[in-house]
Design an enzyme around this catalytic site. Structure first.
Site, PDB file in Angstrom:
ATOM      1  N   ALA A   1       0.774  -1.121  -0.229  1.00 44.07           N
ATOM      2  CA  ALA A   1       0.005   0.025   0.007  1.00 44.07           C
ATOM      3  C   ALA A   1       0.844   1.329   0.102  1.00 44.07           C
ATOM      4  O   ALA A   1       1.981   1.497   0.592  1.00 44.07           O
ATOM      5  CB  ALA A   1      -1.063  -0.154   1.116  1.00 44.07           C
TER       6      ALA A   1
ATOM      7  N   GLY B   1      -7.355  -6.917   1.089  1.00 48.16           N
ATOM      8  CA  GLY B   1      -7.923  -5.634   1.142  1.00 48.16           C
ATOM      9  C   GLY B   1      -9.596  -5.613   1.159  1.00 48.16           C
ATOM     10  O   GLY B   1     -10.162  -6.713   1.480  1.00 48.16           O
TER      11      GLY B   1
ATOM     12  N   GLU C   1      -8.211 -12.314   0.418  1.00 48.14           N
ATOM     13  CA  GLU C   1      -8.700 -11.856   1.641  1.00 48.14           C
ATOM     14  C   GLU C   1      -9.348 -10.550   1.866  1.00 48.14           C
ATOM     15  O   GLU C   1      -8.481  -9.507   1.881  1.00 48.14           O
ATOM     16  CB  GLU C   1      -7.367 -12.091   2.714  1.00 48.14           C
ATOM     17  CG  GLU C   1      -6.664 -13.274   2.776  1.00 48.14           C
ATOM     18  CD  GLU C   1      -7.262 -14.214   3.330  1.00 48.14           C
ATOM     19  OE1 GLU C   1      -6.960 -15.517   3.218  1.00 48.14           O
ATOM     20  OE2 GLU C   1      -8.275 -14.042   3.925  1.00 48.14           O
TER      21      GLU C   1
HETATM   22  N1  LIG Z   1      -9.408  -9.379   4.529  1.00 53.50           N
HETATM   23  C1  LIG Z   1      -8.208  -8.896   5.297  1.00 53.50           C
HETATM   24  O1  LIG Z   1      -7.414  -9.314   5.696  1.00 53.50           O
HETATM   25  C2  LIG Z   1      -8.312  -7.301   5.090  1.00 53.50           C
HETATM   26  C3  LIG Z   1      -9.309  -6.414   4.654  1.00 53.50           C
HETATM   27  N2  LIG Z   1      -9.224  -5.127   4.673  1.00 53.50           N
HETATM   28  C4  LIG Z   1     -10.330  -4.258   3.986  1.00 53.50           C
HETATM   29  O2  LIG Z   1      -9.943  -3.362   3.255  1.00 53.50           O
HETATM   30  C5  LIG Z   1     -10.501  -2.034   3.747  1.00 53.50           C
HETATM   31  C6  LIG Z   1      -9.798  -1.122   4.159  1.00 53.50           C
HETATM   32  O3  LIG Z   1      -8.410  -1.229   4.012  1.00 53.50           O
HETATM   33  P1  LIG Z   1      -7.745  -0.619   2.640  1.00 53.50           P
HETATM   34  O4  LIG Z   1      -6.293  -0.919   2.636  1.00 53.50           O
HETATM   35  O5  LIG Z   1      -8.570   0.736   2.420  1.00 53.50           O
HETATM   36  O6  LIG Z   1      -8.463  -1.328   1.322  1.00 53.50           O
HETATM   37  P2  LIG Z   1      -8.251  -1.284  -0.268  1.00 53.50           P
HETATM   38  O7  LIG Z   1      -8.958  -2.505  -0.504  1.00 53.50           O
HETATM   39  O8  LIG Z   1      -8.659  -0.035  -0.588  1.00 53.50           O
HETATM   40  O9  LIG Z   1      -6.519  -1.165  -0.438  1.00 53.50           O
HETATM   41  C7  LIG Z   1      -6.031  -2.432  -0.119  1.00 53.50           C
HETATM   42  C8  LIG Z   1      -4.829  -2.488  -1.234  1.00 53.50           C
HETATM   43  O10 LIG Z   1      -5.568  -2.484  -2.670  1.00 53.50           O
HETATM   44  C9  LIG Z   1      -4.851  -1.086  -3.209  1.00 53.50           C
HETATM   45  N3  LIG Z   1      -5.684  -1.121  -4.392  1.00 53.50           N
HETATM   46  C10 LIG Z   1      -7.024   0.066  -4.103  1.00 53.50           C
HETATM   47  N4  LIG Z   1      -7.612   0.054  -5.372  1.00 53.50           N
HETATM   48  C11 LIG Z   1      -6.909  -0.688  -6.131  1.00 53.50           C
HETATM   49  C12 LIG Z   1      -7.146  -1.138  -7.652  1.00 53.50           C
HETATM   50  N5  LIG Z   1      -8.323  -0.438  -8.259  1.00 53.50           N
HETATM   51  N6  LIG Z   1      -6.423  -1.857  -8.164  1.00 53.50           N
HETATM   52  C13 LIG Z   1      -5.499  -2.333  -7.444  1.00 53.50           C
HETATM   53  N7  LIG Z   1      -4.997  -2.175  -6.271  1.00 53.50           N
HETATM   54  C14 LIG Z   1      -5.949  -1.367  -5.542  1.00 53.50           C
HETATM   55  C15 LIG Z   1      -4.604  -0.429  -2.135  1.00 53.50           C
HETATM   56  O11 LIG Z   1      -3.587   0.583  -2.685  1.00 53.50           O
HETATM   57  P3  LIG Z   1      -3.356   2.064  -2.148  1.00 53.50           P
HETATM   58  O12 LIG Z   1      -3.782   2.127  -0.853  1.00 53.50           O
HETATM   59  O13 LIG Z   1      -2.182   2.270  -2.124  1.00 53.50           O
HETATM   60  O14 LIG Z   1      -4.427   2.948  -2.907  1.00 53.50           O
HETATM   61  C16 LIG Z   1      -4.053  -1.287  -1.136  1.00 53.50           C
HETATM   62  O15 LIG Z   1      -2.834  -1.520  -1.345  1.00 53.50           O
HETATM   63  C17 LIG Z   1     -11.719  -2.542   4.647  1.00 53.50           C
HETATM   64  O16 LIG Z   1     -12.866  -2.608   4.269  1.00 53.50           O
HETATM   65  C18 LIG Z   1     -11.142  -3.944   5.365  1.00 53.50           C
HETATM   66  O17 LIG Z   1     -12.142  -4.507   5.978  1.00 53.50           O
HETATM   67  C19 LIG Z   1      -8.075  -4.387   4.744  1.00 53.50           C
HETATM   68  C20 LIG Z   1      -7.090  -5.023   5.303  1.00 53.50           C
HETATM   69  C21 LIG Z   1      -7.127  -6.680   5.604  1.00 53.50           C
END
Ligand SMILES: NC(=O)C1=CN([C@@H]2O[C@H](COP(=O)(O)OP(=O)(O)OC[C@H]3O[C@@H](n4cnc5c(N)ncnc54)[C@H](OP(=O)(O)O)[C@@H]3O)[C@@H](O)[C@H]2O)C=CC1
Ligand SMILES: O=C(O)[C@H](O)CS(=O)(=O)O
Length: 492
Positions: free
Chosen positions: A191, A243, A265
């Site tokens: 991230a 994410g 996940e």
């Molecule tokens: N199941 C699990 O283990 C986890 C789930 N989550 C969930 O994610 C949310 C919050 O975490 P958050 O990090 O904001 O989640 P996001 O899904 O927004 O981001 C996760 C990762 O995906 C990247 N990303 C975002 N959009 C895109 C895209 N279109 N294409 C490729 N990569 C992308 C982000 O990059 P960047 O941030 O640099 O934009 C980050 O590295 C909550 O809903 C939480 O529940 C979070 C962590 C763990």
């Protein structure tokens, strides 16, 4: 003593572990156009590093290098790969304090909790170093007299990961560990909020002797672009993502064109159920760790707390006392239990859920507002009188807000707990054996904690059902995500 993070290198025993360039094909490089993006400390808001801002072009080069390096890496024996992974594990443990300082500086969690993440993350590398030696196949009695059947497992090839900011170390090692153990090569995109932890892992991987090209770390502010490169590049055969469910859907759609093997996940909405025969002190302890670990910023956090009517008031009072005893502050300060939230959007989400609950009849019995420390600090919060009409019944808060719902019967609470599109983790406290058996089987979740609020370990399969994900990480099952099964039929 509060330590300024502006001079992050000055806080480290080994400053060389702090990397700000991309790690591509075994070389530390700037972005082709020299671009960088800023990494800031959530507690103070100040910039702590400028990091190379990689584009699809450099990402494709990392994938090319991985494709070439994987051919030889897969020829190493499992035992040889295990030795290098074990060395990587040892280096993570030796450098745990520095890795934790870097993690706290960019993510905000208290240093002690960050160090816990480092050791948790390292445990996946240790575990999969051992699994590397056990990628067993099987023989099957032939279906005809002249046929001999064997089944072997082989590495899938080049794998790529996209990981979140909330566990910037462990979410990467939980994926890279099995991938490298299986003989895959790996390209990781962390991230943008937290790239330094990933780059430090790259530095230690180089020191451990992981061959050039087998692992690349791609820092970038262009998450969507990098994701498209991973999904569209034919040399990538596996995408592993942690994410939000929203982004998971986007990636699955993108990966579908190549029928790419994906593990996801995703988001959660964990119920935490306290029955009237529970040990209330144990239930409060479990609720604290499940709800407030990482300031509520984990996908397996209790998002809804259901308390049976007979013990509702007693549980609420005990939880209030415990929550109000938790010190809030800068994660680099000693004794802090709750740090800042990752950013302003995260604070706004918590505020939105608190205001929605109050508007629909909820009562804030603790916290409920931004902390006097300012910035992205928020008071740990408890809301009573929660109902299924309130936003947090269906949406993940991802912050330090504990809504307490009242219920009467087992059947009622199982229906309430399962009333969500998510299915990652669930927890409940009870002592009646029949009730425990009934509830653990009825909950529609990939993971269930019984009389415990902390279930995360490298030895067990972590993952969700429904819209919380696909596949499992950790345990011996974690290897299968990075291997293909081959059936061989020989006519003799
Ligand atoms: N199941 C699990 O283990 C986890 C789930 N989550 C969930 O994610 C949310 C919050 O975490 P958050 O990090 O904001 O989640 P996001 O899904 O927004 O981001 C996760 C990762 O995906 C990247 N990303 C975002 N959009 C895109 C895209 N279109 N294409 C490729 N990569 C992308 C982000 O990059 P960047 O941030 O640099 O934009 C980050 O590295 C909550 O809903 C939480 O529940 C979070 C962590 C763990
Ligand atoms: O991303 C997360 O929230 C982690 O998977 C939680 S855990 O593995 O540390 O429980």
């Amino acid at each position: 003593m509060l330590k300024s993070v502006t001079g992050l290198k000055d806080l480290l025993k080994d400053p060389a572990i702090l990397r700000t360039q991309a790690y591509i094909a075994g070389e530390w490089v700037d972005a082709d156009d020299g671009a960088t993006f800023s990494v800031s400390n959530p507690a103070r808001g100040d910039t702590i590093a400028e990091v190379a801002d990689v584009t699809r072009i450099e990402t494709a080069l990392a994938i090319d290098a991985a494709y070439i390096a994987q051919k030889d890496w897969s020829k190493w024996t499992g035992k040889e790969r295990a030795a290098v992974l074990r060395k990587w594990f040892d280096l993570m443990v030796e450098n745990a304090d520095d890795l934790a300082t870097i993690l706290t500086a960019e993510q905000g969690k208290p240093h002690a909790e960050a160090r816990g993440e480092i050791l948790y993350g390292a445990s996946f590398v240790e575990w999969f170093a051992e699994e590397a030696k056990r990628t067993y196949g099987e023989t099957i009695p032939g279906h005809q007299r002249d046929k001999r059947i064997t089944v072997i497992k082989q590495p899938i090839g080049v794998a790529a990961s996209i990981t979140p900011w909330n566990f910037p170390n462990a979410m990467i090692t939980r994926k890279v560990g099995p991938a490298l153990a299986a003989g895959c090569a790996f390209v990781a995109r962390p991230a943008a909020e937290t790239p330094l932890s990933a780059l430090a892992l790259g530095e230690l991987a180089e020191r451990a002797g992981i061959p050039k090209g087998v692992l690349s770390i791609i820092p970038s502010s262009r998450s969507s672009d990098i994701g498209k490169e991973f999904c569209e590049n034919p040399k990538v055969r596996k995408l592993t993502f942690t994410g939000s469910t929203e982004v998971g859907r986007i990636l699955l759609k993108q990966a579908a064109d190549q029928v790419m093997k994906c593990s996801m996940e995703l988001g959660g909405n964990a119920p935490f159920i306290v029955f009237d025969d529970a040990n209330l002190d144990a239930a409060v302890e479990g609720a604290l760790i499940s709800k407030y670990r990482n300031n509520g910023q984990t996908c397996v956090c209790a998002n809804r707390i259901y308390v049976q009517a007979g013990v509702y008031d007693a549980f609420a009072a005990k939880l209030k006392d415990a929550v109000e005893a938790m010190p809030v502050g800068d994660g680099l300060s000693d004794g802090v239990q709750l740090g800042p939230l990752i950013n302003e959007e995260a604070v706004a989400k918590v505020e939105e859920h608190v205001e929605d609950a109050i508007a629909k009849g909820g009562t804030v019995i603790s916290g409920g507002k931004r902390h006097d420390l300012g910035g992205t600090f928020f008071q740990p919060t408890i809301v009573t009188g929660a109902t299924r009409e309130m936003a947090f019944a269906q949406e993940e808060t991802f912050g330090p807000l504990a809504p307490l719902f009242n219920f009467d019967t087992v059947e009622e609470v199982i229906d309430l707990a399962n009333d969500t599109i998510f299915g990652l983790a669930a927890y409940f406290y009870a002592r009646d054996l029949s009730r425990v058996t009934q509830v653990q089987e009825a909950l529609e979740y990939g993971m269930v904690g019984v009389n415990t609020g902390l279930i995360s370990t490298e030895v067990a399969p972590f993952g969700g059902v429904k819209q919380s994900g696909l596949g499992r990480e950790g345990s011996h099952h974690g290897m299968d995500e990075f291997m293909e099964m081959k059936y061989i039929c020989t006519s003799v």
